[in-house]
Design a protein around this motif. Structure first.
Motif, PDB file in Angstrom:
ATOM      1  N   ALA A   1       0.846  -1.184   0.000  1.00 39.71           N
ATOM      2  CA  ALA A   1       0.000   0.000   0.000  1.00 39.71           C
ATOM      3  C   ALA A   1       0.876   1.226   0.000  1.00 39.71           C
ATOM      4  N   ALA A   2       0.284   2.357  -0.251  1.00 41.67           N
ATOM      5  CA  ALA A   2       1.046   3.590  -0.289  1.00 41.67           C
ATOM      6  C   ALA A   2       0.293   4.655   0.480  1.00 41.67           C
ATOM      7  N   LEU A   3       1.032   5.673   0.905  1.00 45.16           N
ATOM      8  CA  LEU A   3       0.435   6.768   1.649  1.00 45.16           C
ATOM      9  C   LEU A   3      -0.214   7.732   0.687  1.00 45.16           C
TER      10      LEU A   3
ATOM     11  N   ARG B   1      -2.028   9.507   7.973  1.00 42.40           N
ATOM     12  CA  ARG B   1      -3.406   9.837   7.646  1.00 42.40           C
ATOM     13  C   ARG B   1      -4.059   8.748   6.823  1.00 42.40           C
ATOM     14  N   TYR B   2      -4.023   8.882   5.509  1.00 43.47           N
ATOM     15  CA  TYR B   2      -4.764   7.953   4.657  1.00 43.47           C
ATOM     16  C   TYR B   2      -3.816   7.069   3.846  1.00 43.47           C
ATOM     17  N   PHE B   3      -4.149   5.794   3.783  1.00 46.02           N
ATOM     18  CA  PHE B   3      -3.439   4.868   2.902  1.00 46.02           C
ATOM     19  C   PHE B   3      -4.432   4.342   1.871  1.00 46.02           C
ATOM     20  N   TRP B   4      -3.878   3.947   0.722  1.00 47.36           N
ATOM     21  CA  TRP B   4      -4.694   3.311  -0.286  1.00 47.36           C
ATOM     22  C   TRP B   4      -3.903   2.160  -0.892  1.00 47.36           C
ATOM     23  N   MET B   5      -4.585   1.335  -1.686  1.00 52.60           N
ATOM     24  CA  MET B   5      -3.949   0.156  -2.270  1.00 52.60           C
ATOM     25  C   MET B   5      -3.586   0.414  -3.731  1.00 52.60           C
ATOM     26  N   PHE B   6      -2.979   1.530  -3.975  1.00 50.59           N
ATOM     27  CA  PHE B   6      -2.605   1.925  -5.330  1.00 50.59           C
ATOM     28  C   PHE B   6      -1.586   0.935  -5.906  1.00 50.59           C
ATOM     29  N   GLU B   7      -1.950   0.318  -7.048  1.00 52.29           N
ATOM     30  CA  GLU B   7      -1.101  -0.641  -7.760  1.00 52.29           C
ATOM     31  C   GLU B   7      -0.657  -1.814  -6.880  1.00 52.29           C
ATOM     32  N   MET B   8      -1.473  -2.162  -5.886  1.00 53.96           N
ATOM     33  CA  MET B   8      -1.169  -3.315  -5.052  1.00 53.96           C
ATOM     34  C   MET B   8      -1.642  -4.601  -5.733  1.00 53.96           C
ATOM     35  N   ARG B   9      -0.865  -5.678  -5.572  1.00 56.05           N
ATOM     36  CA  ARG B   9      -1.158  -6.949  -6.229  1.00 56.05           C
ATOM     37  C   ARG B   9      -1.481  -8.067  -5.243  1.00 56.05           C
ATOM     38  N   PHE B  10      -1.467  -7.774  -3.955  1.00 52.10           N
ATOM     39  CA  PHE B  10      -1.796  -8.794  -2.950  1.00 52.10           C
ATOM     40  C   PHE B  10      -2.411  -8.100  -1.736  1.00 52.10           C
TER      41      PHE B  10
ATOM     42  N   GLU C   1     -11.581   5.758  -7.600  1.00 49.95           N
ATOM     43  CA  GLU C   1     -12.467   4.844  -6.887  1.00 49.95           C
ATOM     44  C   GLU C   1     -11.744   3.969  -5.869  1.00 49.95           C
ATOM     45  N   LEU C   2     -10.450   4.165  -5.685  1.00 55.26           N
ATOM     46  CA  LEU C   2      -9.719   3.374  -4.697  1.00 55.26           C
ATOM     47  C   LEU C   2     -10.140   3.784  -3.289  1.00 55.26           C
ATOM     48  N   PRO C   3     -10.505   2.829  -2.433  1.00 52.56           N
ATOM     49  CA  PRO C   3     -10.871   3.181  -1.049  1.00 52.56           C
ATOM     50  C   PRO C   3      -9.679   3.748  -0.289  1.00 52.56           C
ATOM     51  N   LEU C   4      -9.976   4.610   0.674  1.00 53.44           N
ATOM     52  CA  LEU C   4      -8.946   5.155   1.551  1.00 53.44           C
ATOM     53  C   LEU C   4      -9.097   4.525   2.930  1.00 53.44           C
ATOM     54  N   TYR C   5      -7.969   4.231   3.580  1.00 54.81           N
ATOM     55  CA  TYR C   5      -7.963   3.587   4.885  1.00 54.81           C
ATOM     56  C   TYR C   5      -7.249   4.475   5.890  1.00 54.81           C
ATOM     57  N   SER C   6      -7.844   4.618   7.068  1.00 57.74           N
ATOM     58  CA  SER C   6      -7.263   5.457   8.111  1.00 57.74           C
ATOM     59  C   SER C   6      -7.544   4.822   9.472  1.00 57.74           C
ATOM     60  N   PRO C   7      -6.760   5.169  10.502  1.00 57.83           N
ATOM     61  CA  PRO C   7      -6.959   4.579  11.825  1.00 57.83           C
ATOM     62  C   PRO C   7      -8.081   5.274  12.582  1.00 57.83           C
TER      63      PRO C   7
END
Length: 210
Positions: free
Chosen positions: A1-3, A124-133, A164-170
């Protein structure tokens, strides 16, 4: 994942590894002279015959569960330690490293992770940009405790638009982020509130999570 919204940091700690425990082995001579315990004999009954007494069942030793995949980490390797688990880690310290994260990779070695360190200590926010697993994200506070775990985040379909990539935060403020393979947080017993310690993680801000 990336920030997605970036900020960065680091921690330093020298891990103290306890020495190996050794078990004393009796010599052959000692074995010969050892006194063997005698088997107790039950008192005779009124008929004059001994009544056999059942020997008490041995008490099994207490076993502390240990994760099967817990690695042995060399003292010089960057690592993250939890009460019941430990992970050797790659470090993401610079803006470029944090922005790239694990994007574009085909896999992450089981039992290892990537630690993101922020200055200032706000993730803050992470997303799964170009993630393969898929991944688990463990969110760690600036005070060195687990504040949230986002488990089993799926890799997006390749055709998913960036918008449309979801954002993830704590759920609570985090200063560090550990990314590991999906399912490992639960398997290794990582829980909110766990104390966290780093080893061989440093930057200009000095020691954190000792």
């Amino acid at each position: 994942a990336a920030l997605m919204a970036m900020a960065m940091v680091a921690c330093t700690d020298d891990r103290t590894t306890p020495g190996d425990a050794t078990q004393a082995v009796p010599t052959r001579a000692a074995a010969k002279t050892a006194v063997q315990p005698q088997t107790p004999v039950a008192p005779a009954t009124s008929a004059g015959t001994a009544t056999p007494t059942a020997a008490p069942a041995p008490t099994p030793p207490h076993l502390t569960p240990t994760p099967a995949s817990a690695p042995i980490i060399p003292p010089s390797v960057p690592a993250v330690f939890f009460p019941r688990a430990a992970f050797p880690v790659e470090l993401a310290l610079t803006a470029e490293e944090i922005g790239r994260g694990l994007s574009g990779r085909d896999f992450l070695t089981p039992g290892s992770g990537m630690l993101f360190v922020f200055v200032p200590r706000v993730a803050r926010y992470f997303w799964m940009f170009e993630m393969r697993f898929p991944l688990d994200i463990v969110w760690i506070s600036a005070e060195c405790a687990v504040v949230d775990v986002t488990a089993s985040i799926p890799a997006p379909a390749p055709e998913t638009p960036v918008s449309e990539l979801p954002l993830y935060s704590p759920s609570s403020s985090a200063g560090y982020v550990l990314e590991i393979n999906a399912g490992e947080a639960g398997l290794q017993g990582i829980e909110i509130g766990d104390a966290v310690r780093f080893a061989n993680v440093s930057n200009s801000e000095g020691i954190a999570c000792p």
